[in-house]
Write a protein that holds these residues in place. Structure first.
Motif, PDB file in Angstrom:
ATOM      1  N   PHE A   1       7.000  20.816  -8.881  1.00 22.15           N
ATOM      2  CA  PHE A   1       8.443  20.620 -10.167  1.00 22.15           C
ATOM      3  C   PHE A   1       7.166  21.003 -11.373  1.00 22.15           C
ATOM      4  O   PHE A   1       8.108  21.234 -12.827  1.00 22.15           O
ATOM      5  N   GLY A   2       6.317  21.292 -11.638  1.00 19.42           N
ATOM      6  CA  GLY A   2       5.426  22.487 -12.447  1.00 19.42           C
ATOM      7  C   GLY A   2       5.214  20.940 -13.417  1.00 19.42           C
ATOM      8  O   GLY A   2       4.824  20.092 -13.044  1.00 19.42           O
ATOM      9  N   SER A   3       5.107  21.285 -14.915  1.00 15.75           N
ATOM     10  CA  SER A   3       4.702  20.838 -15.904  1.00 15.75           C
ATOM     11  C   SER A   3       6.089  19.893 -15.605  1.00 15.75           C
ATOM     12  O   SER A   3       5.812  19.179 -17.129  1.00 15.75           O
ATOM     13  N   THR A   4       7.216  20.026 -15.373  1.00 15.38           N
ATOM     14  CA  THR A   4       7.902  19.183 -16.109  1.00 15.38           C
ATOM     15  C   THR A   4       8.557  17.996 -14.971  1.00 15.38           C
ATOM     16  O   THR A   4       8.218  17.324 -14.288  1.00 15.38           O
ATOM     17  N   ASN A   5       8.969  17.268 -15.900  1.00 16.97           N
ATOM     18  CA  ASN A   5       9.216  15.619 -15.910  1.00 16.97           C
ATOM     19  C   ASN A   5      10.377  15.574 -14.727  1.00 16.97           C
ATOM     20  O   ASN A   5      11.289  16.134 -15.012  1.00 16.97           O
ATOM     21  N   PRO A   6       9.845  14.865 -13.193  1.00 17.85           N
ATOM     22  CA  PRO A   6      11.297  15.173 -12.396  1.00 17.85           C
ATOM     23  C   PRO A   6      12.035  13.936 -12.234  1.00 17.85           C
ATOM     24  O   PRO A   6      12.550  13.942 -11.245  1.00 17.85           O
TER      25      PRO A   6
ATOM     26  N   ASN B   1       3.099   6.442 -13.794  1.00 17.39           N
ATOM     27  CA  ASN B   1       2.783   7.709 -14.926  1.00 17.39           C
ATOM     28  C   ASN B   1       4.490   6.964 -15.501  1.00 17.39           C
ATOM     29  O   ASN B   1       4.147   7.184 -17.318  1.00 17.39           O
ATOM     30  N   SER B   2       5.519   7.652 -15.215  1.00 17.75           N
ATOM     31  CA  SER B   2       6.376   7.642 -15.552  1.00 17.75           C
ATOM     32  C   SER B   2       7.641   6.840 -14.698  1.00 17.75           C
ATOM     33  O   SER B   2       7.274   7.893 -13.259  1.00 17.75           O
TER      34      SER B   2
ATOM     35  N   ILE C   1      12.312   8.229  -8.806  1.00 19.82           N
ATOM     36  CA  ILE C   1      12.577   7.446  -9.988  1.00 19.82           C
ATOM     37  C   ILE C   1      11.083   6.918 -10.226  1.00 19.82           C
ATOM     38  O   ILE C   1      11.439   6.199 -11.307  1.00 19.82           O
ATOM     39  N   GLY C   2      10.573   7.478  -9.764  1.00 20.51           N
ATOM     40  CA  GLY C   2       9.038   7.658 -10.652  1.00 20.51           C
ATOM     41  C   GLY C   2       7.704   8.528 -10.160  1.00 20.51           C
ATOM     42  O   GLY C   2       8.081   8.766  -9.092  1.00 20.51           O
ATOM     43  N   VAL C   3       7.143   8.648 -11.426  1.00 21.50           N
ATOM     44  CA  VAL C   3       5.828   9.593 -10.575  1.00 21.50           C
ATOM     45  C   VAL C   3       4.146   8.603 -10.596  1.00 21.50           C
ATOM     46  O   VAL C   3       4.073   7.882 -12.008  1.00 21.50           O
ATOM     47  N   LEU C   4       3.568   8.761 -10.172  1.00 18.07           N
ATOM     48  CA  LEU C   4       2.343   7.437  -9.650  1.00 18.07           C
ATOM     49  C   LEU C   4       1.712   8.453 -10.825  1.00 18.07           C
ATOM     50  O   LEU C   4       1.429   9.496 -10.854  1.00 18.07           O
ATOM     51  N   ASP C   5       0.336   7.249 -11.292  1.00 22.22           N
ATOM     52  CA  ASP C   5      -0.811   7.946 -11.628  1.00 22.22           C
ATOM     53  C   ASP C   5      -1.932   8.945 -11.418  1.00 22.22           C
ATOM     54  O   ASP C   5      -1.686   8.272  -9.822  1.00 22.22           O
TER      55      ASP C   5
END
Length: 405
Positions: free
Chosen positions: A166-171, A138-139, A186-190
């Motif tokens: 992290f709640g709504s914060t991009n980690p 996702n990011s 380094i990344g967040v999965l969908d």
């Protein structure tokens, strides 16, 4: 014209006894509605199982460590330590018709971010894991071959872990601690949602397999090797070649002494599909019993109708109505009851299936086949159970019928 007149007469007869007609149709309505609702639940369960297995990857073979024999007793899968990272490399290099090979290890840990913590499963994986499990980022980015070669402390986290830490914060770019060691995200999965077994597929942390084995879990063996075969018709051949290769590498002569297991997800899916299909048929068959009960109700009411209209039948015969004319009249009446009941039952069944999906927490799948099958079955029930009353009416002696009070 006679047929049209018979339908009109049948509708008038039903309308003149509205309550009785509604009660007669109720059995058909409940039967058709129940069949559609039950079959939709069964098909929903089957689809959920298929989607869950498919989420593991298509044309998949899973090689698991363990299942060795100790004093003649076979141990549980995953209990052995004979499956090595080199075995995965050998499969990738020596076996043809393979798209991806992804070894993995896993263990539960508490993951910490500041004053927030979350218990999750940490997976040690390779880059191919992303393709073989159909994962999307996702990011950020995914684990690279360089991360694996350098044993870097980096992590890709699932949506559930990201939300809880992290709640709504991009980690992405931030650090978490696993077993008191820092790992850079380094990344967040969908989102992938839940599996058929209710497991949250987004509750995970992915790190390089070399980092997991050497710097976190202190392992010298791996737990599983996921293998994606290039085509479905090659699965059995590739499975046999993998088993032969691993026996050679592990110096195993007797297949009964294998210290590994190769599971074919295609076979598992076929078995699960067959099982859920049987469950669907069972649910539909149980619901169809009410259709038979509704048919008996139609026969009962038609018998009452024949008795009530004995003089009418006598007059018709005296005016020249034939056996077939009377027979058709009463058959049409019973069929009209079942058709109207079937149409109302379809509406109620589809509405019930949608309500179950909305409020009951079940997945439901509404398809045309059970709707048509239950409708035509209800019409057949009306025809079958209407034959006896219709024959009884058609066989009445007109003189005796005219005398009936």
């Amino acid at each position: 014209m006679l047929f049209n007149e018979s339908v009109i007469i049948a509708l008038k007869a039903l309308y003149s006894n509205k309550l009785r007609s509604i009660l007669t149709m109720l059995g058909i309505i409940i039967g058709v509605g129940a069949v559609i609702a039950m079959v939709s639940i069964g098909m929903g369960v089957r689809k959920k199982v298929q989607d869950s297995i498919s989420s593991l990857g298509s044309n998949m073979l899973i090689v698991q460590a363990g299942a060795p024999r100790v004093n003649g007793v076979r141990q549980a899968a995953g209990s052995g330590e004979n499956l090595k990272l080199d075995d995965s490399d050998a499969i990738k290099k020596k076996i043809k018709n393979i798209d991806y090979v992804a070894p993995s290890v896993q263990k539960a840990y508490q993951v910490v971010n500041g004053n927030q913590n979350w218990n999750t499963t940490v997976y040690g994986i390779t880059y191919e894991y992303m393709s073989i499990r159909s994962l999307t980022v996702n990011s950020g980015s995914f684990i690279s071959d360089n991360d694996i070669n350098t044993r870097t402390r980096v992590a890709v986290i699932g949506a559930t872990v990201a939300s809880n830490l992290f709640g709504s914060t991009n980690p992405v770019g931030k650090n978490i601690r696993i077993n008191n060691d820092p790992y850079k995200i380094i990344g967040v999965l969908d989102n992938k949602g839940q599996s058929a077994m209710g497991q949250d597929q987004d509750d995970c942390v992915l790190i390089p397999i070399t980092t997991a084995m050497e710097r976190l879990m202190a392992l010298t063996s791996i737990r599983t090797i996921n293998v994606q075969v290039s085509s479905a018709d090659k699965i059995d051949q590739v499975q046999a070649e993998i088993e032969t290769l691993l026996r050679q590498r592990h110096r195993i002569k007797n297949p009964a002494d294998d210290d590994f297991q190769v599971n074919n997800l295609t076979s598992i899916m076929e078995t699960m599909t067959s099982t859920t299909t049987m469950i669907t048929l069972l649910l539909g068959s149980i619901a169809a019993i009410s259709l038979v009960v509704g048919g008996i109700g139609i026969m009962n009411i038609m018998m009452v109708s024949v008795t009530e209209r004995t003089r009418e039948i006598g007059i018709r015969k005296a005016l020249g109505a034939t056996f077939n004319n009377i027979m058709m009249q009463f058959l049409i009446e019973s069929i009209v009851v079942s058709v109207l009941g079937g149409l109302v039952g379809i509406i109620i069944g589809c509405a019930s299936a949608m309500a179950i999906a909305q409020f009951g927490g079940f997945n439901t799948v509404i398809t045309l086949e059970p709707i048509l099958l239950s409708f035509f079955f209800s019409v057949g029930i009306g025809l079958f159970f209407g034959i006896y009353p219709a024959r009884k009416a058609a066989k009445l002696d007109p003189i005796e019928a005219l005398r009936y009070e």
